[in-house]
Design an enzyme around this catalytic site. Structure first.
Site, PDB file in Angstrom:
ATOM      1  N   HIS A  93     106.277  96.192  53.394  1.00 18.11           N
ATOM      2  CA  HIS A  93     107.356  97.179  53.220  1.00 18.11           C
ATOM      3  C   HIS A  93     108.705  96.452  53.215  1.00 18.11           C
ATOM      4  CE1 HIS A  93     110.112 100.456  54.009  1.00 18.11           C
ATOM      5  NE2 HIS A  93     109.164 101.267  53.573  1.00 18.11           N
ATOM      6  N   GLU A 165     108.380 100.619  45.515  1.00 17.48           N
ATOM      7  CA  GLU A 165     109.479 101.216  46.264  1.00 17.48           C
ATOM      8  C   GLU A 165     110.755 100.424  45.997  1.00 17.48           C
ATOM      9  OE1 GLU A 165     108.065 103.717  49.840  1.00 17.48           O
ATOM     10  OE2 GLU A 165     108.332 101.678  50.517  1.00 17.48           O
TER      11      GLU A 165
END
Ligand code: PGA
Length: 256
Positions: A93, A165
């Site tokens: 992430h 993302e």
């Protein structure tokens, strides 16, 4: 292919709050066969939640895990310890890449460790705002993808999920922007192209690609209809139960 709706709770909710949320979520959800609903609570909540969960309705994901299975690694939790507790793990992430300085090499080892321990990695990739402004998006995507998958055997590609993302669209990013379906579509094509060149076209087509970045109940439908997008990774909006269940409903509707 299934549609994945993944809630990334990040560093939010106590164990008690997580348990109450899960209880309400399970109560409100029928059994969606084609929608895989996943929540990623804090590490400390995984054990109690794993006892409470109905895996036909909701699955658990870890937000991280360590790349070695055991040993002198103070403070770490391994995928061998997570094995059986979770079905998925978010790896790479952007908050871990940029705040905790995880590089592609470490991400690759974590992806491999997850697969070794029967946990499906959700490998997050995405460019920053300045990388996009400098026209580096394709290079960043290629590097993070090839780097993150470098320890995955060709036969194991089907065990991986990719989450695109863009860092500039993540709601906690200062002055976050909303990604347009066209912008997402363009990068999803890049991802499939890189996967296709590396692993062959057919295996590449079967890799689920999720989108994440300021997803909410109002824009989920538009994002879920972007060609090649197989689901959503949701941060802020997943903390609000009604919003999260609305997104699940939307997924069921638009992808029926
Ligand atoms: P956001 O976070 O939905 O709050 O933008 C997404 C993520 O960081 O996974």
């Amino acid at each position: 292919m299934k549609t994945y709706i993944v809630g990334n709770w990040k560093l939010n909710f106590t164990v008690g709050e997580s348990s109450i949320y899960l209880h309400k979520l399970l109560k409100s959800l029928p059994n969606y066969r084609d929608t895989e609903v996943v929540v990623a609570p804090s590490l400390i909540a995984l054990q109690p939640l794993s006892l409470q969960i109905d895996r036909h309705k909701v699955k658990l994901a870890a937000q991280n895990g360590f790349y070695r299975d055991y040993g002198a690694f103070t403070g770490e939790v391994s995928f061998s310890q997570l094995r059986g507790l979770v079905d998925y793990a978010i790896i790479g992430h952007s908050e871990r890449r940029y705040i905790l300085r995880e590089d592609d090499k470490m991400v690759a080892k974590k992806v491999a460790a997850a697969i070794r321990n029967k946990v499906t990695p959700i490998l997050c990739i995405g460019e920053t705002e300045s990388e996009r402004a400098f026209g580096e998006t394709a290079d960043v995507i290629r590097d993070q993808l090839i780097g993150g998958l470098s320890e995955v055997a060709d036969d194991d590609l089907h065990k991986v999920i990719i989450a695109y993302e863009p860092v500039w669209a993540i709601s906690s990013t200062k002055a976050a922007k909303i990604a347009t379906p066209d912008e997402i579509s363009e990068v999803v094509k890049m991802i499939r192209k890189v996967l296709g060149e590396t692993y062959g076209e057919k295996p590449a087509e079967n890799v689920p690609i999720l989108f994440g970045g300021s997803v909410n109940a109002s824009n989920a439908g538009a994002y879920l209809t972007v060609p090649g997008v197989n689901g959503l990774l949701i941060g802020g909006s997943s903390l609000i139960l009604n919003e999260f269940t609305d997104i699940i409903e939307t997924a069921k509707r638009v992808r029926a």
